[in-house]
Design a protein around this motif. Structure first.
Motif, PDB file in Angstrom:
ATOM      1  N   UNK A 184     -17.083 -40.345 111.127  1.00  0.00           N
ATOM      2  CA  UNK A 184     -16.956 -40.463 109.803  1.00  0.00           C
ATOM      3  C   UNK A 184     -18.334 -40.243 109.689  1.00  0.00           C
ATOM      4  N   UNK A 185     -19.261 -40.809 111.558  1.00  0.00           N
ATOM      5  CA  UNK A 185     -20.774 -40.634 111.453  1.00  0.00           C
ATOM      6  C   UNK A 185     -21.003 -39.150 111.245  1.00  0.00           C
ATOM      7  N   UNK A 186     -20.372 -38.527 112.100  1.00  0.00           N
ATOM      8  CA  UNK A 186     -19.975 -36.676 112.647  1.00  0.00           C
ATOM      9  C   UNK A 186     -20.072 -36.077 110.832  1.00  0.00           C
ATOM     10  N   UNK A 187     -19.707 -36.962 109.917  1.00  0.00           N
ATOM     11  CA  UNK A 187     -19.495 -35.698 109.025  1.00  0.00           C
ATOM     12  C   UNK A 187     -19.827 -33.978 108.222  1.00  0.00           C
ATOM     13  N   UNK A 188     -20.776 -35.116 109.088  1.00  0.00           N
ATOM     14  CA  UNK A 188     -21.924 -33.487 108.853  1.00  0.00           C
ATOM     15  C   UNK A 188     -22.006 -32.441 109.828  1.00  0.00           C
ATOM     16  N   UNK A 189     -22.374 -32.518 111.563  1.00  0.00           N
ATOM     17  CA  UNK A 189     -22.004 -31.635 112.081  1.00  0.00           C
ATOM     18  C   UNK A 189     -20.611 -31.829 112.240  1.00  0.00           C
ATOM     19  N   UNK A 190     -19.153 -32.170 112.828  1.00  0.00           N
ATOM     20  CA  UNK A 190     -18.386 -31.746 112.648  1.00  0.00           C
ATOM     21  C   UNK A 190     -17.106 -32.525 111.760  1.00  0.00           C
ATOM     22  N   UNK A 191     -17.597 -31.804 110.800  1.00  0.00           N
ATOM     23  CA  UNK A 191     -16.582 -32.251 109.563  1.00  0.00           C
ATOM     24  C   UNK A 191     -14.928 -31.905 109.823  1.00  0.00           C
ATOM     25  N   UNK A 192     -14.501 -31.413 111.065  1.00  0.00           N
ATOM     26  CA  UNK A 192     -13.423 -31.249 111.623  1.00  0.00           C
ATOM     27  C   UNK A 192     -11.785 -32.531 111.977  1.00  0.00           C
ATOM     28  N   UNK A 193     -13.801 -32.484 112.558  1.00  0.00           N
ATOM     29  CA  UNK A 193     -12.715 -34.561 113.241  1.00  0.00           C
ATOM     30  C   UNK A 193     -12.600 -35.314 111.812  1.00  0.00           C
ATOM     31  N   UNK A 194     -12.781 -35.302 111.234  1.00  0.00           N
ATOM     32  CA  UNK A 194     -12.658 -36.369 110.097  1.00  0.00           C
ATOM     33  C   UNK A 194     -11.280 -35.228 109.150  1.00  0.00           C
ATOM     34  N   UNK A 195     -11.799 -33.925 109.169  1.00  0.00           N
ATOM     35  CA  UNK A 195     -10.505 -33.555 107.724  1.00  0.00           C
ATOM     36  C   UNK A 195      -8.530 -33.115 108.807  1.00  0.00           C
ATOM     37  N   UNK A 196      -9.038 -33.242 110.270  1.00  0.00           N
ATOM     38  CA  UNK A 196      -7.724 -32.516 111.211  1.00  0.00           C
ATOM     39  C   UNK A 196      -6.800 -34.671 110.838  1.00  0.00           C
ATOM     40  N   UNK A 197      -7.844 -35.584 111.411  1.00  0.00           N
ATOM     41  CA  UNK A 197      -7.108 -36.382 110.772  1.00  0.00           C
ATOM     42  C   UNK A 197      -6.086 -36.712 109.749  1.00  0.00           C
ATOM     43  N   UNK A 198      -7.384 -36.651 108.708  1.00  0.00           N
ATOM     44  CA  UNK A 198      -6.601 -36.603 107.107  1.00  0.00           C
ATOM     45  C   UNK A 198      -5.482 -36.117 106.831  1.00  0.00           C
ATOM     46  N   UNK A 199      -6.198 -34.908 107.199  1.00  0.00           N
ATOM     47  CA  UNK A 199      -4.820 -33.953 106.620  1.00  0.00           C
ATOM     48  C   UNK A 199      -3.097 -33.835 107.386  1.00  0.00           C
ATOM     49  N   UNK A 200      -3.344 -34.171 108.399  1.00  0.00           N
ATOM     50  CA  UNK A 200      -2.062 -34.785 109.407  1.00  0.00           C
ATOM     51  C   UNK A 200      -1.215 -35.590 108.686  1.00  0.00           C
ATOM     52  N   UNK A 201      -2.744 -36.696 108.758  1.00  0.00           N
ATOM     53  CA  UNK A 201      -2.076 -38.638 107.857  1.00  0.00           C
ATOM     54  C   UNK A 201      -1.564 -38.354 106.588  1.00  0.00           C
ATOM     55  N   UNK A 202      -2.039 -36.785 106.122  1.00  0.00           N
ATOM     56  CA  UNK A 202      -1.784 -37.098 104.110  1.00  0.00           C
ATOM     57  C   UNK A 202       0.161 -36.271 104.061  1.00  0.00           C
ATOM     58  N   UNK A 203      -0.297 -36.017 105.187  1.00  0.00           N
ATOM     59  CA  UNK A 203       0.790 -34.359 104.993  1.00  0.00           C
ATOM     60  C   UNK A 203       1.905 -35.347 105.980  1.00  0.00           C
ATOM     61  N   UNK A 204       2.358 -36.145 106.409  1.00  0.00           N
ATOM     62  CA  UNK A 204       3.218 -37.402 107.177  1.00  0.00           C
ATOM     63  C   UNK A 204       3.527 -37.833 105.854  1.00  0.00           C
ATOM     64  N   UNK A 205       2.489 -38.685 104.481  1.00  0.00           N
ATOM     65  CA  UNK A 205       3.284 -39.518 103.955  1.00  0.00           C
ATOM     66  C   UNK A 205       4.153 -38.477 103.202  1.00  0.00           C
ATOM     67  N   UNK A 206       2.845 -37.574 102.865  1.00  0.00           N
ATOM     68  CA  UNK A 206       3.432 -36.652 101.627  1.00  0.00           C
ATOM     69  C   UNK A 206       4.868 -36.438 101.926  1.00  0.00           C
ATOM     70  N   UNK A 207       4.436 -35.971 103.259  1.00  0.00           N
ATOM     71  CA  UNK A 207       6.738 -35.233 103.880  1.00  0.00           C
ATOM     72  C   UNK A 207       7.606 -36.162 103.762  1.00  0.00           C
ATOM     73  N   UNK A 208       7.180 -37.575 104.229  1.00  0.00           N
ATOM     74  CA  UNK A 208       8.577 -38.081 104.466  1.00  0.00           C
ATOM     75  C   UNK A 208       8.514 -39.136 102.742  1.00  0.00           C
ATOM     76  N   UNK A 209       7.274 -39.046 102.449  1.00  0.00           N
ATOM     77  CA  UNK A 209       7.966 -39.396 100.377  1.00  0.00           C
ATOM     78  C   UNK A 209       8.976 -38.371  99.797  1.00  0.00           C
ATOM     79  N   UNK A 210       8.527 -37.414 100.303  1.00  0.00           N
ATOM     80  CA  UNK A 210       9.706 -36.136  99.559  1.00  0.00           C
ATOM     81  C   UNK A 210      10.752 -36.259 100.374  1.00  0.00           C
ATOM     82  N   UNK A 211      10.975 -36.479 101.547  1.00  0.00           N
ATOM     83  CA  UNK A 211      12.521 -36.933 101.889  1.00  0.00           C
ATOM     84  C   UNK A 211      12.907 -38.078 101.497  1.00  0.00           C
ATOM     85  N   UNK A 212      12.251 -39.387 101.378  1.00  0.00           N
ATOM     86  CA  UNK A 212      12.816 -40.423 100.856  1.00  0.00           C
ATOM     87  C   UNK A 212      13.482 -40.358  99.580  1.00  0.00           C
TER      88      UNK A 212
END
Lengths: 316, 278
Positions: free
Chosen positions: B236-264
């Motif tokens: 997160x300290x490099x949010x400005x120069x390497x935004x994908x390094x924050x966005x990618x884990x955020x995205x995959x985590x969110x998708x995992x949480x969504x998927x499991x909730x949908x399945x449940x």
């Protein structure tokens, strides 16, 4: 009379919860690794000094007695000293960090309640229309998205790209304090806001189907008055109960938000203390956070029988 | 017997994503890199690549480790912790639920009070306290999340048992002289397995989220072992120069949480059509 009985019952429950929390924190820290007397005395202390401190701290007494002493200390505001740095009394650490956390938490819960109840009401009135679907989708996102995912996105948009708001707290504030609090409060309020929206919607949808609403329409009550005075008053009770529960989520979130925005509150202090192995501070911070949770829930519990005579009768 | 099918497209979307995630976690180390990038324990310096680079399509981190591989390893950690904790919670929660239903009062009542008492404490707070006492790392996270997770399963088991045990076939079996252990194993638990599976999916999402939260706070899984929360915290300290390094884990985590909730949610609607969810 019934009201007083109901209030006393709820107060007792609050006190019992506080005792449970104090007991859990006591047991946890009594089993922490590291000998507190050794840490206070220091590595180089003679065996006599160590034994004296060991005795002074009451570590040679049975565990039940030690819990009693601990409660007595708590009642006198004596929470021990930090293991680190200048061995500052823990109570001073709390006095410094608790107000900031409380301020952010209260602002967030107010924001969440106002926006959540309004959006939920709008969604219920426009059930199954476009506005309802939009609100439902957004609130589903809001319930499941963790706030450390939301925080970087908002910071990226408002602080990095638009450069309107500061990225995080600074020791020397440049500008009014609300600018520093705006993003943390918004991030922290989103999850409770989404939960309250969904609950208000569900509760309102049910209330709007009841007969007295139809009677109100037939009688010609103006729609706005019908919704706010007739329907919302009835639908709001489960929502108020939930405000208490969502406060738990809010406290959890405050750890993340404080760490993300570097806010000097009790959340950041707890994490710092854990990383520094500072058991008394960890214990006191968890105790204070738990006490806040119980306090808010007790206030909510006390408010319910005052607001709704039916609960007064049912609960005794 | 049961004619109804799982038709909800969201459930299938969730299942497909979870299969993809498991494959990513299992085969993560096989993702081709340029040979110089070593995903986990490589103290040697490397090049900090932006996303879209030839050998690392999510780029690499500050010491040149392929970011896609870091995320794959993070998936391993998250799924490992999630499933371990969930298995412990299910076993212990169901056991406590059964005991508090069938045991004599002097055992059942204290257990019930303990379970209720656990709800007086916000989950993450207790987990933070436990980690504060026993230290940081994968095992402490598993311990902390197991201690905080079982009460909801225990409560669910108890309420489910209360309705099922009055049903005719159970009463009939009891009248025929079946011992309690037989009743529980042969009649009661199979009846509950569907709803338990549905709830564990939602709880699994909660566990993965809690683990990420703890790691994000810096008191969960410790670097250099990658976990999604830790990766977000680190980048997160490099949010400005390497935004994908924050966005990618955020995205995959969110998708995992969504998927499991949908399945449940889908499974719950499937096994228990009468229940409504708010």
């Amino acid at each position: 009379m019934q009201l007083i009985k109901a209030l006393i019952l709820r107060l007792t429950f609050g006190v019992v919860s506080l005792l449970i929390i104090s007991f859990i924190t006591f047991v946890a820290s009594a089993n922490a690794k590291g000998d507190p007397a050794m840490i206070i005395a220091g590595e180089k202390a003679t065996h006599e000094t160590y034994l004296r401190i060991y005795h002074q701290m009451g570590l040679d007494k049975p565990i039940a007695v030690r819990y009693g002493l601990y409660l007595n200390d708590l009642a006198h505001g004596n929470l021990g000293e930090s293991y680190q740095g200048t061995h500052e009394p823990v109570i001073d650490v709390l006095k410094r960090s608790l107000p900031m956390t409380a301020k952010i938490a209260i602002l967030s819960i107010i924001l969440a309640s106002i926006v959540g109840i309004t959006l939920g009401t709008i969604a219920a009135v426009r059930e199954n229309r476009f506005a309802d679907r939009t609100v439902l989708t957004l609130s589903t996102l809001g319930v499941t998205l963790p706030n450390f995912v939301l925080a970087p996105f908002l910071v990226y948009i408002f602080a990095v790209k638009m450069d309107k708001l500061p990225v995080g707290w600074e020791s020397e504030l440049r500008g009014p304090e609300w600018m520093y609090l705006l993003l943390p409060v918004v991030v922290l309020s989103l999850r409770p806001m989404a939960m309250l929206t969904r609950l208000t919607r569900a509760s309102m949808v049910e209330t709007l189907r009841q007969e007295f609403i139809r009677a109100g329409i037939a009688k010609g009550v103006p729609p706005f008055r019908l919704i706010t005075k007739y329907a919302l008053r009835n639908a709001i009770l489960p929502v108020i109960t939930t405000i208490g529960t969502t406060f738990g989520f809010l406290l959890t979130g405050s750890f993340v938000v404080e760490r993300f925005f570097i806010i000097p509150g009790i959340g950041s202090k707890t994490i710092e203390a854990i990383l520094a192995n500072d058991v008394p501070v960890v214990q006191a911070c968890v105790l204070a956070t738990g006490a806040m949770f119980v306090l808010v829930n007790t206030i909510v519990d006390l408010a319910l029988p005052i607001l709704d005579p039916r609960i007064r009768e049912a609960q005794i | 017997m049961r004619k109804k099918k799982l038709k909800d497209p969201l459930v299938w979307a969730g299942i497909i994503f979870m299969v993809f995630l498991v494959l990513l976690a299992v085969f993560g180390p096989l993702i081709p890199t340029d040979g110089k990038t070593n995903p986990v324990f490589d103290p040697a310096g490397g090049v900090h690549l932006p996303y879209g680079s030839p050998h690392a399509f999510l780029g690499s981190d500050e010491i040149g480790r392929s970011f896609l591989q870091r995320i794959a390893y993070g998936a391993r950690i998250s799924l490992f912790i999630g499933f371990t904790v969930q298995i412990i919670n299910l076993t212990f929660g169901v056991f406590i639920g059964v005991v508090s239903t069938y045991a004599p009062k002097w055992i059942a009542v204290p257990i019930m009070r303990l379970t209720d008492g656990m709800f007086a404490f916000p989950d993450i707070l207790l987990a933070i306290l436990i980690i504060g006492i026993i230290g940081q790392g994968i095992i402490p996270v598993v311990v902390a999340l197991s201690i905080t997770g079982w009460p909801s399963i225990a409560r669910l088991t108890k309420t489910q048992l209360a309705t099922i045990k009055e049903r005719e076939f159970v009463v009939a079996a009891k009248a025929a002289g079946a011992p309690t252990s037989y009743l529980v194993i042969k009649h009661l638990l199979p009846q509950m397995s569907g709803i338990l599976l549905a709830v564990s999916m939602i709880d699994l999402a909660g566990t993965i989220l809690a683990e990420s939260t703890l790691s994000f706070l810096g008191i969960g899984v410790q670097l250099p072992t990658p976990s999604w929360g830790g990766l977000i915290n680190n980048a997160r300290a490099q949010l400005n120069s390497y935004p994908t390094e924050v966005i990618a884990p955020c995205l995959i985590l969110s998708l995992t949480v969504f998927s499991l909730n949908f399945i449940g949610d889908g499974l719950r609607a499937y096994f228990d059509p009468k229940s409504s969810n708010v």
